[in-house]
Design an enzyme around this catalytic site. Structure first.
Site, PDB file in Angstrom:
ATOM      1  N   HIS A 108       0.806  -1.290  -0.016  1.00 20.77           N
ATOM      2  CA  HIS A 108       0.044   0.001  -0.008  1.00 20.77           C
ATOM      3  C   HIS A 108       0.843   1.245   0.098  1.00 20.77           C
ATOM      4  CE1 HIS A 108      -3.312  -2.534   0.495  1.00 20.77           C
ATOM      5  NE2 HIS A 108      -3.103  -2.849   1.696  1.00 20.77           N
ATOM      6  N   ASP A 119      -5.196  -8.371  -3.126  1.00 17.09           N
ATOM      7  CA  ASP A 119      -5.455  -8.006  -1.576  1.00 17.09           C
ATOM      8  C   ASP A 119      -6.806  -8.682  -1.231  1.00 17.09           C
ATOM      9  OD1 ASP A 119      -5.602  -7.014   0.914  1.00 17.09           O
ATOM     10  OD2 ASP A 119      -5.278  -4.959   0.317  1.00 17.09           O
TER      11      ASP A 119
END
Length: 459
Positions: free
Chosen positions: A274, A325
């Site tokens: 991220h 994810d």
């Protein structure tokens, strides 16, 4: 000699490291690696593939069990919905699934990812224990279920057992929803060591992950890294939400990426997942360290996390890869398209992540993500070249968008016009796993997955 090859493929068009080439013949060795690539000739005796051939994409970030909750957190609460409210739904799912469920969900996900153009995956695996937090008799039970699912699907696997000990910065005790995730350092290192043989037997790779700076103290991270540095990739969630940045500042006086670089020797073995909320100094630090920025654009959009400063990061020469994810999306095209579109929406401009004037956005994104993703998975590369795994995607040459495109326009059509409809066949390690859009185990995998979803619908 031709007889010594396990297989030979011939593509009218293929994306090689030096660019697109025509009439490409690829020889595949018995161990599933590419033995030879030749350009020109008619490929006599080789299997003719049914469209342009490109490398399969590595997927650098996955929580496989979360595929079962995709679409279940889309009802507004009446408050300020965010990652933190989404997490409550995730905890409910976590409390309701057992080993058979984990394997069924993961197998279905991995087949979906193959159909979306991925050939390998890094599983950021933090669901370790039974409901309530008790150890299974086999403490690696759920990790081994992930390995079993990857073998059933035929996807390449880098297993990243996750160290997770705390609920927040400064060693805050875990909450009830986190009970299935938590280890002490010694138990965690025993788990990782116990998985080495299974990972090797599965033809997979083993790395480690630290869930986040919230979930591990610096001393605990020191102990994990002292044991595992140099033995595989190291992954960590970092700077995903503004609240995380604010909490890190309150705890340490430093921003998360700033703290990480001040305290630890971050290098090319690391993947920072991220890294959404970073300032210019942190952006430069990641780019110059050689670490990979692990971007998950569809999940980051779904959670309302924010936009990674991808244009600035690329200008600094930073490396990145993509992951799916939480698996609200399962295709290469959707992740890369979402990454590019986020930058366009922020900047009110088009074609933000092309490598320069006259360069294709699709090709620029694809080249960067395959290279960065392979490094993040601890793999030798993701390209059609001798010595590398034969992880290959055949795009559908019968589709008019693909059939009429040349050069990099093939990738632009895939990313921005077709999505997963462009993917026809997928080979992993020299073996076909997807043929004409189907997997040999679709029916059994679908049945098991449907059974899990039916049961979860009642919780």
């Amino acid at each position: 000699m031709i007889e010594s090859y396990a297989a030979r493929l011939h593509a009218e068009r293929a994306l090689l490291p030096e660019g697109w080439a025509e009439h490409v013949t690829i020889a595949i060795a018995e161990d599933g690696t590419i033995a030879d690539v030749s350009v020109g000739g008619d490929g006599a005796g080789a299997e003719k593939v049914a469209g342009p051939l490109v490398p399969a994409m590595p997927n650098l970030h996955s929580h496989a069990f979360q595929r079962a909750m995709a679409g279940l957190a889309e009802v507004a609460s009446g408050g300020a919905d965010s990652f933190w409210s989404w997490r409550d739904t995730m905890y409910r799912i976590v409390g309701a699934i057992g080993p058979d469920d984990v394997e069924a969900i993961a197998a279905k996900l991995f087949v979906e990812l193959l159909k979306g153009g991925f050939g390998s995956i890094a599983e950021f695996h933090y669901l370790h224990h039974a409901p309530g937090g008790a150890f299974y008799a086999d403490r690696g039970e759920l990790a081994r279920r992930i390995l079993a699912a990857s073998s059933r699907a035929g996807i390449g696997m880098t297993l990243l057992p996750v160290f997770y000990a705390h609920a927040d910065f400064g060693g805050v005790p875990p909450n009830a929803g986190q009970a299935r995730f938590v280890h002490g350092v010694d138990d965690y290192l025993r788990l990782v060591g116990s998985l080495e043989r299974d990972v090797a037997d599965a033809g997979a790779r083993l790395g480690v992950a630290i869930h986040s700076l919230r979930a591990a103290t610096p001393d605990e991270m020191d102990a994990v890294l002292a044991d595992r540095t140099g033995k595989g990739p190291i992954h960590i969630h970092i700077a995903e939400q503004p609240r995380e940045v604010e909490s890190c500042l309150a705890w340490s006086g430093r921003r998360p990426v700033e703290f990480l670089f001040d305290r630890f020797a971050v290098d090319a073995d690391w993947c920072l997942v991220h890294a959404t909320h970073i300032d210019a100094v942190e952006c430069a630090a990641i780019a110059t360290s050689g670490a990979i920025a692990g971007l998950c654009p569809a999940t980051e959009a779904n959670l309302g996390d924010g936009l990674f400063p991808a244009t600035d990061y690329r200008d600094r020469g930073g490396a990145f890869g993509i992951g799916t994810d939480s698996h609200v999306a399962t295709t290469v095209a959707e992740e890369l398209r979402t990454l590019e579109y986020g930058q366009r929406l922020r900047d009110l401009q088009r074609n933000r992540l092309a490598d320069g004037p006259g360069r294709s956005v699709g090709r620029s994104l694809f080249d960067a993500a395959t290279a960065g993703g392979a490094r993040a998975l601890g793999r030798p590369g993701a390209a059609i070249a001798p010595g590398l795994p034969a992880d290959l995607v055949v795009l559908d040459g019968a589709n008019p968008f693909i059939a009429t495109s040349r050069g990099d326009a093939v990738l632009d059509r895939w990313m921005f016009a077709l999505g997963d409809r462009a993917v026809r066949d997928v080979m992993v390690g020299g073996a076909w796993q997807i043929r004409e859009g189907r997997h040999a185990r679709d029916e059994e995998i679908d049945r098991a997955f449907a059974g899990v979803l039916e049961r979860l619908a009642s919780i």
